[in-house]
Design a protein around this motif. Structure first.
Motif, PDB file in Angstrom:
ATOM      1  N   LEU A   1     -19.245 -72.879  39.431  1.00  0.00           N
ATOM      2  CA  LEU A   1     -19.411 -71.609  39.397  1.00  0.00           C
ATOM      3  C   LEU A   1     -20.523 -70.826  38.666  1.00  0.00           C
ATOM      4  O   LEU A   1     -21.791 -71.787  37.865  1.00  0.00           O
ATOM      5  CB  LEU A   1     -17.890 -70.853  38.591  1.00  0.00           C
ATOM      6  N   SER A   2     -20.716 -69.621  39.576  1.00  0.00           N
ATOM      7  CA  SER A   2     -21.818 -69.340  38.705  1.00  0.00           C
ATOM      8  C   SER A   2     -22.218 -68.058  38.014  1.00  0.00           C
ATOM      9  O   SER A   2     -22.606 -67.422  37.826  1.00  0.00           O
ATOM     10  CB  SER A   2     -23.297 -69.771  39.701  1.00  0.00           C
ATOM     11  N   ARG A   3     -20.376 -67.448  38.306  1.00  0.00           N
ATOM     12  CA  ARG A   3     -19.805 -66.229  37.322  1.00  0.00           C
ATOM     13  C   ARG A   3     -18.870 -66.278  36.628  1.00  0.00           C
ATOM     14  O   ARG A   3     -18.471 -67.153  36.385  1.00  0.00           O
ATOM     15  CB  ARG A   3     -19.545 -64.976  38.407  1.00  0.00           C
ATOM     16  N   ILE A   4     -19.337 -65.663  35.191  1.00  0.00           N
ATOM     17  CA  ILE A   4     -18.233 -66.241  34.144  1.00  0.00           C
ATOM     18  C   ILE A   4     -18.408 -64.745  33.250  1.00  0.00           C
ATOM     19  O   ILE A   4     -19.379 -63.691  33.588  1.00  0.00           O
ATOM     20  CB  ILE A   4     -18.931 -67.431  33.415  1.00  0.00           C
ATOM     21  N   PHE A   5     -17.607 -64.803  32.329  1.00  0.00           N
ATOM     22  CA  PHE A   5     -17.748 -62.976  31.627  1.00  0.00           C
ATOM     23  C   PHE A   5     -17.487 -64.041  30.070  1.00  0.00           C
ATOM     24  O   PHE A   5     -16.799 -64.745  29.379  1.00  0.00           O
ATOM     25  CB  PHE A   5     -15.463 -63.463  31.669  1.00  0.00           C
ATOM     26  N   SER A   6     -18.245 -63.197  29.545  1.00  0.00           N
ATOM     27  CA  SER A   6     -18.915 -63.748  28.398  1.00  0.00           C
ATOM     28  C   SER A   6     -19.441 -62.484  27.332  1.00  0.00           C
ATOM     29  O   SER A   6     -20.472 -62.448  28.248  1.00  0.00           O
ATOM     30  CB  SER A   6     -19.554 -65.115  27.618  1.00  0.00           C
ATOM     31  N   LEU A   7     -18.901 -62.592  26.370  1.00  0.00           N
ATOM     32  CA  LEU A   7     -20.218 -61.251  25.715  1.00  0.00           C
ATOM     33  C   LEU A   7     -20.920 -61.927  24.611  1.00  0.00           C
ATOM     34  O   LEU A   7     -22.120 -61.779  23.965  1.00  0.00           O
ATOM     35  CB  LEU A   7     -18.838 -60.742  24.075  1.00  0.00           C
ATOM     36  N   ASP A   8     -20.959 -63.566  25.264  1.00  0.00           N
ATOM     37  CA  ASP A   8     -22.325 -63.853  24.018  1.00  0.00           C
ATOM     38  C   ASP A   8     -23.265 -64.222  24.842  1.00  0.00           C
ATOM     39  O   ASP A   8     -24.020 -64.953  26.303  1.00  0.00           O
ATOM     40  CB  ASP A   8     -21.965 -65.512  24.196  1.00  0.00           C
ATOM     41  N   ARG A   9     -24.504 -63.724  24.779  1.00  0.00           N
ATOM     42  CA  ARG A   9     -25.834 -63.659  25.567  1.00  0.00           C
ATOM     43  C   ARG A   9     -26.653 -64.888  25.623  1.00  0.00           C
ATOM     44  O   ARG A   9     -27.528 -64.713  26.811  1.00  0.00           O
ATOM     45  CB  ARG A   9     -26.972 -62.580  24.596  1.00  0.00           C
ATOM     46  N   ASP A  10     -26.257 -66.374  25.352  1.00  0.00           N
ATOM     47  CA  ASP A  10     -27.001 -66.856  25.404  1.00  0.00           C
ATOM     48  C   ASP A  10     -26.674 -67.365  26.834  1.00  0.00           C
ATOM     49  O   ASP A  10     -27.736 -68.679  27.418  1.00  0.00           O
ATOM     50  CB  ASP A  10     -26.074 -67.861  24.157  1.00  0.00           C
ATOM     51  N   PHE A  11     -25.400 -66.908  27.158  1.00  0.00           N
ATOM     52  CA  PHE A  11     -25.349 -67.617  28.994  1.00  0.00           C
ATOM     53  C   PHE A  11     -26.533 -66.583  29.600  1.00  0.00           C
ATOM     54  O   PHE A  11     -26.386 -67.053  31.139  1.00  0.00           O
ATOM     55  CB  PHE A  11     -23.812 -67.554  29.377  1.00  0.00           C
ATOM     56  N   ARG A  12     -27.214 -65.905  29.526  1.00  0.00           N
ATOM     57  CA  ARG A  12     -28.586 -65.040  29.953  1.00  0.00           C
ATOM     58  C   ARG A  12     -29.215 -66.451  30.326  1.00  0.00           C
ATOM     59  O   ARG A  12     -30.133 -66.599  31.263  1.00  0.00           O
ATOM     60  CB  ARG A  12     -29.121 -63.913  30.214  1.00  0.00           C
ATOM     61  N   VAL A  13     -29.865 -66.945  28.931  1.00  0.00           N
ATOM     62  CA  VAL A  13     -30.052 -68.481  29.154  1.00  0.00           C
ATOM     63  C   VAL A  13     -30.120 -69.611  29.574  1.00  0.00           C
ATOM     64  O   VAL A  13     -31.035 -70.518  30.379  1.00  0.00           O
ATOM     65  CB  VAL A  13     -31.280 -68.753  27.227  1.00  0.00           C
ATOM     66  N   TYR A  14     -28.951 -70.086  29.893  1.00  0.00           N
ATOM     67  CA  TYR A  14     -28.947 -71.443  29.728  1.00  0.00           C
ATOM     68  C   TYR A  14     -29.078 -71.253  31.286  1.00  0.00           C
ATOM     69  O   TYR A  14     -28.433 -70.675  32.141  1.00  0.00           O
ATOM     70  CB  TYR A  14     -26.572 -71.758  30.167  1.00  0.00           C
ATOM     71  N   ARG A  15     -29.089 -72.697  31.962  1.00  0.00           N
ATOM     72  CA  ARG A  15     -29.109 -73.081  33.472  1.00  0.00           C
ATOM     73  C   ARG A  15     -28.512 -73.574  34.362  1.00  0.00           C
ATOM     74  O   ARG A  15     -27.763 -74.605  33.566  1.00  0.00           O
ATOM     75  CB  ARG A  15     -30.699 -72.967  33.376  1.00  0.00           C
ATOM     76  N   LEU A  16     -28.180 -73.688  35.577  1.00  0.00           N
ATOM     77  CA  LEU A  16     -27.232 -74.352  36.406  1.00  0.00           C
ATOM     78  C   LEU A  16     -28.590 -75.054  36.747  1.00  0.00           C
ATOM     79  O   LEU A  16     -29.541 -75.110  36.973  1.00  0.00           O
ATOM     80  CB  LEU A  16     -26.794 -73.846  37.017  1.00  0.00           C
TER      81      LEU A  16
END
Length: 42
Positions: free
Chosen positions: A17-32
């Motif tokens: 998966l590459s789309r997630i629901f989150s209110l946490d802005r950190d996921f914009r930094v994390y990489r797959l």
């Protein structure tokens, strides 16, 4: 990265998966793998 974030990243990687629901802005930094980023749906 806290444990909850790490678990979500691992699960997304495992399921391809590459789309997630989150209110946490950190996921914009994390990489797959291969440097792909998450598409964060607020």
């Amino acid at each position: 990265m806290d444990l909850a974030d790490a678990a979500l990243v691992a699960l997304a990687e495992e399921r391809g998966l590459s789309r997630i629901f989150s209110l946490d802005r950190d996921f914009r930094v994390y990489r797959l793998p291969r440097g792909r980023s998450f598409a964060v749906i607020p």
